[in-house]
Design a protein around this motif. Structure first.
Motif, mmCIF file in Angstrom:
data_model
loop_
_atom_site.group_PDB
_atom_site.id
_atom_site.type_symbol
_atom_site.label_atom_id
_atom_site.label_comp_id
_atom_site.label_asym_id
_atom_site.label_seq_id
_atom_site.Cartn_x
_atom_site.Cartn_y
_atom_site.Cartn_z
ATOM 1 N N ALA A 27 -35.114 38.441 12.970
ATOM 2 C CA ALA A 27 -34.265 39.035 11.943
ATOM 3 C C ALA A 27 -34.912 38.894 10.572
ATOM 4 O O ALA A 27 -35.308 37.799 10.177
ATOM 5 N N PRO A 28 -35.030 39.991 9.801
ATOM 6 C CA PRO A 28 -35.692 39.914 8.491
ATOM 7 C C PRO A 28 -34.802 39.262 7.441
ATOM 8 O O PRO A 28 -33.575 39.255 7.548
ATOM 9 N N GLU A 29 -35.457 38.725 6.411
ATOM 10 C CA GLU A 29 -34.714 38.162 5.292
ATOM 11 C C GLU A 29 -34.226 39.311 4.406
ATOM 12 O O GLU A 29 -35.023 40.141 3.959
ATOM 13 N N GLN A 73 -39.743 45.640 7.638
ATOM 14 C CA GLN A 73 -38.696 44.694 8.018
ATOM 15 C C GLN A 73 -37.781 45.287 9.082
ATOM 16 O O GLN A 73 -37.397 44.603 10.032
ATOM 17 N N ASP A 74 -37.438 46.551 8.917
ATOM 18 C CA ASP A 74 -36.474 47.193 9.805
ATOM 19 C C ASP A 74 -37.106 47.980 10.944
ATOM 20 O O ASP A 74 -36.504 48.116 12.007
ATOM 21 N N ARG A 75 -38.332 48.508 10.750
ATOM 22 C CA ARG A 75 -38.841 49.483 11.727
ATOM 23 C C ARG A 75 -40.296 49.252 12.151
ATOM 24 O O ARG A 75 -40.966 50.203 12.561
ATOM 25 N N LEU A 76 -40.803 48.037 12.085
ATOM 26 C CA LEU A 76 -42.232 47.830 12.321
ATOM 27 C C LEU A 76 -42.671 48.324 13.689
ATOM 28 O O LEU A 76 -43.705 48.984 13.814
ATOM 29 N N TRP A 77 -41.921 48.005 14.738
ATOM 30 C CA TRP A 77 -42.405 48.410 16.060
ATOM 31 C C TRP A 77 -42.369 49.922 16.223
ATOM 32 O O TRP A 77 -43.277 50.505 16.805
ATOM 33 N N HIS A 143 -45.163 37.417 9.421
ATOM 34 C CA HIS A 143 -44.208 37.392 10.535
ATOM 35 C C HIS A 143 -44.889 37.431 11.897
ATOM 36 O O HIS A 143 -44.273 37.820 12.891
ATOM 37 N N LEU A 144 -46.135 37.015 11.971
ATOM 38 C CA LEU A 144 -46.840 37.046 13.255
ATOM 39 C C LEU A 144 -46.195 36.141 14.290
ATOM 40 O O LEU A 144 -46.335 36.359 15.500
#
Length: 805
Positions: A27-29, A73-77, A143-144
């Motif tokens: 979960a992102p900050e 944060q929301d859509r990296l993948w 965030h690795l």
């Protein structure tokens, strides 16, 4: 007993650990201070009740660095999957299941073009693109150890983001929007097996029924259009070669999640009305692009504010800026034009040198590329050979047994400078302050789009964008020989000659992928147009009244009336009531007689008419076309069936050649109706009252993990909804739906509305993963908060991005 307690403790710890690893850790900050490398000053990120981030920066480089970071944060993948698709690198993470897709993309050369385009980007755009990439990479680097769940499941880490990746994502979008190549393939097959008369009947354009067109002087009007069919030249292809092309077309469409039945659904609606027709005396602009649904949502809403920038709307994850939306002076929306921007050239290669092809009586060397495709679980890469002539890549090289070589020419990739200029145009559009600046920005776009425009001064306008080939012999509509040079492109239509209108006398403009120019237009602009139903409905509603309110604009987007379905229902009632039908069939005809043509979620009639059309299109056209059945898809088939039904009840298309009797319209309608009822009964039970449209054909928002047990249930979302394949409120059971909605109020931008399909987040455990789904279903887009005071008033979370000390 002690052992059981120990086991219970272990299970509890495992569950807690799993929740942390898969739910909490990724979960992102979104609250508090956070320091980032590369920032020079503070960027405030305020998330509103729908998770939409509003970014307030002190300079433009910090703004776009923050956009890259927040989007990741929301859509990296999703971003990583899309760039891998564009680069032909899905096999690295998915294995051989993705190999055909990778080979196709490597053949088309998306990565080669992306690299060249990135090198030709203007210095100003490159600076901002590099800032965006730095923002994405800052998120990756920090965030690795807590990447999104998909990376954990597939066991890999994302590579650094680059400027080239932006162009890869643009290429994948172009792949989904520019598909006239498919029509050429299906048309070639149909022409091969049909008589000239039959072929002409099926190839007649939709625009003859009267649509909004633009005359040469740039003024809009409502007028009938009697344009002729594309100029078709007979040119014989070997059966084996035609089969290869058909397979290529099928592979191409399946890569973007479509089938030949679905792809006409790629499109959109947009319209704009000036202040003479609104209650506010200022324009309203509405847009809803139709794309194949997926999860996470295609679009990402965001607001970007810094000195020189203040723009909000829908962005594509992985690309900086705003693609559809408004700034403080203008608003815009887009639909796909559907023009012919691709050609297939049949190349003649040297039998003594397989690397040479003939052009104007000379042998020329083809370019050769060896693409190394790494496949998950395999040690050695697979080497895929690509040949490229002056006309483009040889697509038949994808089939080892094929000896004929056919090249694909594509306007978008004809010049890498144009792709680079497209990004320049996007950023210029976000900053445009008036009609002149808007047109200048749009002139740089390489996509074929219908732009509608409005501004705070009360002006409205339309502008076509794109790179459209000027062909020596005009658009042929089928593959043409490449060696003579007589079918060459001689550049592109100048932007100054593309259709436009500014403050037309109609006081409104509407487009829905239909033909927008009349035969009087002096420049040949050939296309593969959509059926006219959506545009015709929009025009009807816009002509019906004035004094429009924002909610009436919303009601238009929610409009689920289907002209085609209503016409078929009336035909069935008219023609079957006098025939010998069963008591149950008569009850259903009574139901259809009382129906108003509105494809509501609870409508039983919609399900019956939809299934009946499926059967009638199969009976009248597909069964007679055999291998050419793809030439008439569901939407084209509905239009053609109704056309023949109204003009010639004894048309041969209604006859069943397998019977001695010559069937006419009555028999065809009864056959299709009964087969549809049989299908619905088998699939959904005998009680027709239970055949509600939303229950039978709910829209499934599928994730890439959709078919994986357990994971599909976590990531997928399902929603029944109103609307059909041919309605303004688009809800195609097997294809695209409305992917984003916006209604821009130029009298008060804070009163505007917008919304995506499901939610802003790609994390299935986030509150923002599918919180917009029910609003999408109800066509209730959320407030598009604009003024900072409004954003502050309704804020849900504040994240202050600060420079790293």
């Amino acid at each position: 007993m002690l052992a059981l307690r120990l086991i219970a403790i272990v299970v509890i710890i495992s569950i807690i650990s799993g929740v942390y690893i898969f739910v909490e850790r990724p979960a992102p900050e979104i609250r508090g201070p956070l320091r980032l490398n590369g920032l020079t000053d503070k960027v405030e990120v305020i998330r509103d009740p729908w998770g939409v981030p509003h970014l307030y920066a002190q300079n433009e480089e910090d703004l776009f660095l923050a956009q890259g970071y927040v989007t990741a944060q929301d859509r990296l993948w999703q971003m990583d999957l899309t760039r891998r698709a564009g680069a032909g690198r899905l096999s690295e993470i998915l294995g051989r299941v993705a190999l055909n897709a990778d080979k196709t993309v490597r053949t088309l050369g998306f990565a080669r073009h992306a690299k060249a385009a990135a090198q030709k980007l203007s210095s100003s755009s490159r600076k901002l693109a590099e800032a965006y990439a730095r923002g994405v990479n800052e998120f990756i680097n920090t965030h690795l150890d807590r990447l999104p769940l998909e990376f954990t499941v597939l066991g890999y880490r994302p590579e650094p983001w680059t400027v080239e990746d932006i162009f890869l994502i643009l290429a994948t979008m172009a792949q989904a929007l520019q598909l006239n190549m498919n029509d050429m393939v299906w048309r070639t097959r149909a022409q091969k097996i049909l008589s000239e008369e039959k072929f002409k009947e099926l190839n007649e354009p939709y625009s003859i029924d009267g649509t909004f067109v633009l005359e040469a002087n740039g003024q809009g009007r409502i007028a009938p259009d009697s344009s002729s069919i594309p100029t078709i030249s007979k040119y014989s292809l070997r059966e084996k070669t035609l089969e290869s092309l058909e397979k290529f077309a099928l592979d191409y469409t399946s890569m973007i999640g479509l089938s030949p039945e679905d792809w006409e659904g790629i499109g959109s609606n947009n319209w704009v009305v000036d202040g003479s027709l609104t209650a506010t005396k200022k324009p309203y602009l509405a847009n809803d692009p139709h794309l194949n649904v997926r999860q996470p949502a295609t679009w990402y809403e965001i607001h970007l504010s810094a000195p020189g920038w203040n723009v909000m709307g829908a962005s594509l994850p992985g690309i900086l800026g705003i693609e559809i939306g408004h700034n403080d002076k203008i608003s815009w929306g887009v639909t796909v034009v559907g023009l012919a921007v691709q050609d297939l050239f049949i190349e003649k290669f040297n039998p003594n040198n397989p690397q040479q092809y003939e052009y104007q009586s000379q042998w020329r060397d083809a370019q050769t590329f060896e693409e190394a495709i790494r496949v998950k679980g395999e040690k050695a890469p697979l080497i895929h050979k690509v040949l490229v002539t002056r006309h483009g890549p040889i697509v038949t090289e994808l089939f080892p047994e094929e000896t004929e070589r056919i090249a694909l020419s594509w306007a978008l990739f004809s010049n890498e400078s144009s792709a680079a200029e497209g990004l320049d145009g996007l950023l210029a559009l976000d900053q445009a302050q008036n009609w002149g600046e808007f047109r200048k920005a749009v002139s740089l776009w390489g996509f074929d789009l219908n732009f509608v425009y409005s501004d705070v001064e009360g002006n409205i306008g339309y502008q076509m964008s794109g790179k459209f080939p000027k062909r020596l012999k005009g658009y042929q509509g089928i593959p043409v020989p490449g060696e003579s040079g007589e079918y060459e492109w001689e550049g592109f239509i100048p932007f100054s000659q593309l259709p436009y209108t500014f403050n037309p006398p109609t006081h409104f403009i509407a487009t829905a992928n239909h033909r927008v120019v009349s035969p009087a237009y002096p420049i040949e602009i050939p296309g593969e147009w959509a059926t006219p139903y959506r545009e015709r409905r929009a025009v009807h509603l816009l002509q019906a009244k004035g004094n429009f309110t924002l909610d009436e604009m919303r009601a238009m987007q929610a409009d689920s009336y289907s002209e085609a379905y209503d016409e078929l229902a009336k035909l069935l009632v008219e023609h079957l009531r006098t025939q010998s039908v069963t008591r149950g069939e008569r009850q259903i005809l009574d139901l259809l007689s009382a129906w108003n043509g509105v494809t509501k979620e609870t409508s039983v009639a919609t399900s019956i008419i939809h299934e009946t059309f499926e059967e009638l299109v199969d009976y009248a056209f597909k069964s007679k076309l055999g291998k050419a059945s793809n030439f008439v898809d569901y939407r084209k088939g509905t239009y053609l069936f109704l056309k023949f039904a109204k003009s010639n009840a004894a048309s041969n298309w209604f006859d069943d050649p397998a019977t001695p009797k010559k069937e006419q319209l009555d028999e065809a309608l009864l056959l299709g109706f009964r087969q549809a009822l049989e299908n619905l009964t088998k699939s959904h039970g005998a009680d027709f009252h239970q055949w509600e449209w939303g229950k039978l054909f709910p829209k499934k928002f599928r994730h890439a993990f959709s078919n994986i047990p357990v994971l599909g249930g976590i990531f997928d979302r399902v929603a029944p909804n109103s609307g059909g394949p041919l309605t303004l409120n688009r809800a195609d059971p097997n294809g695209p739906v409305t992917s984003y909605r916006e209604i821009i109020d130029l009298s008060n931008l804070d009163n505007s509305r917008s919304g995506i399909t499901t939610g802003e987040s790609g994390n299935p455990f986030s509150n923002f993963y599918s919180d917009q789904l029910q609003a999408w279903r109800a066509v209730q887009p959320h407030p598009m908060l604009w003024e900072k005071a409004s954003v502050q008033k309704y804020k849900k979370a504040v994240l202050n991005l600060l420079p790293k000390k």
